[in-house]
Design an enzyme around this catalytic site. Structure first.
Site, short mmCIF file in Angstrom:
data_model
loop_
_atom_site.label_atom_id
_atom_site.label_comp_id
_atom_site.label_asym_id
_atom_site.label_seq_id
_atom_site.Cartn_x
_atom_site.Cartn_y
_atom_site.Cartn_z
CG MET A 154 11.87 10.37 0.73
SD MET A 154 11.63 10.77 -0.98
CE MET A 154 12.02 9.19 -1.71
CG HIS A 189 6.78 17.85 0.57
ND1 HIS A 189 8.14 17.93 0.36
CD2 HIS A 189 6.55 18.45 1.76
CE1 HIS A 189 8.70 18.55 1.38
NE2 HIS A 189 7.77 18.87 2.25
#
Ligand code: PAF
Length: 281
Positions: free
Chosen positions: A186, A37
């Site tokens: 991830m 992110h």
């Protein structure tokens, strides 16, 4: 960074930036932020003057037996990470703000075909939920560009198709998957994995590399997939799907194709992991 659940406040700030002649990038998330992110935010800052992030665990995209209630909520940590990354505005609405009439009375967006197979088939209603919330968030934030991780390959295709089909005035940018040194992509769901499972999970990237190498070397896709599935099962996974498709259309591969995507979804215990790899021959 301003954090607000107020739609009018978000619109006012973005309008002010636009009136100053400045550009705005948007990064929609469900929170529990990781380096994937943060990469979206740093890439957004290279492309726009201001970055708006949303954190909303969207009930509409979770199935009945999925992990909506258990989905990790880590707002304080997320805020710190976003401040450090340079985001300026964080939208944190509640389900009541987003769906005031309840989910059953909510107008929805459904993207045909591209969202029907793979995650769409394994998680009925998932992409309807994703397309609807993303469309709503785009209309709330009114940014110039929005960034999404390529890890959710099919999601990115669904959103790109929605923007095109509905003529939404926003540019969609895909950003490469961020991986741990072990190769594990991830994901917020990695937090559900035990130390042992995290080691097992590294097999996904290895198996995708294997398929890409085999197909590039002339092996048939069917044989490469069968061997790869067995490798994942041997590593302790329960398979959902492993497929090689045309990277642009997701259609089954033909002899003319030379740009492919490997799409994988598999369970370790109750945790469903997805990943993908594009390659050419
Ligand atoms: O990828 C996600 O985190 C979500 O699906 C998204 C795009 C924020 C929509 O809820």
């Amino acid at each position: 960074m301003i954090t607000t659940a107020n739609i009018a406040e978000i619109r006012k700030q973005v309008k002010q930036w636009h009136m100053q002649g400045e550009t705005v990038a948007f990064v929609p998330t469900m929170g529990n932020l990781h380096q994937g992110h943060i990469r979206l935010v740093t890439e957004a800052l290279k492309r726009a003057d201001h970055v708006v992030v949303s954190i909303f665990v969207n009930p509409m995209q979770f199935g009945q037996n999925e992990d909506l209630a258990a989905y990790p909520r880590t707002l304080a940590d997320d805020q710190n990470a976003l401040i450090n990354a340079g985001a300026e505005l964080l939208f944190t609405p509640t389900p009541e703000i987003i769906y005031p009439k309840g989910l059953e009375n909510q107008t929805f967006v459904e993207v045909p075909k591209i969202g029907e197979e793979f995650c769409g088939a394994s998680r009925p209603g998932h992409f309807r939920g994703v397309a609807t919330i993303v469309c709503k968030l785009f209309n709330i934030v009114q940014a110039d560009i929005a960034l999404f991780g390529r890890k959710d390959y099919q999601q990115l295709m669904v959103i790109t198709a929605m923007v095109e089909d509905l003529s939404l005035p926003i540019d969609i940018i895909g950003i490469d998957t961020v991986r741990e040194a072990s190769g594990l992509a991830m994901s917020s769901r990695n937090g559900y994995l035990s130390t042992q499972q995290k080691i097992q999970a590294t097999s996904i990237k290895k198996v995708m590399d294997y398929v890409a190498a085999q197909v590039t070397a002339g092996e048939t896709i069917e044989l490469a997939i069968d061997a790869a599935k067995q490798q994942l099962i041997d590593a302790g996974f329960k398979m959902d799907f492993l497929a090689v498709r045309n990277a642009v259309t997701l259609a089954p591969v033909t002899d003319e194709d030379n740009h492919f995507v490997i799409l994988v979804a598999a369970y370790l215990g109750n945790t469903r992991l997805i990943d993908n790899l594009t390659f050419s021959r």
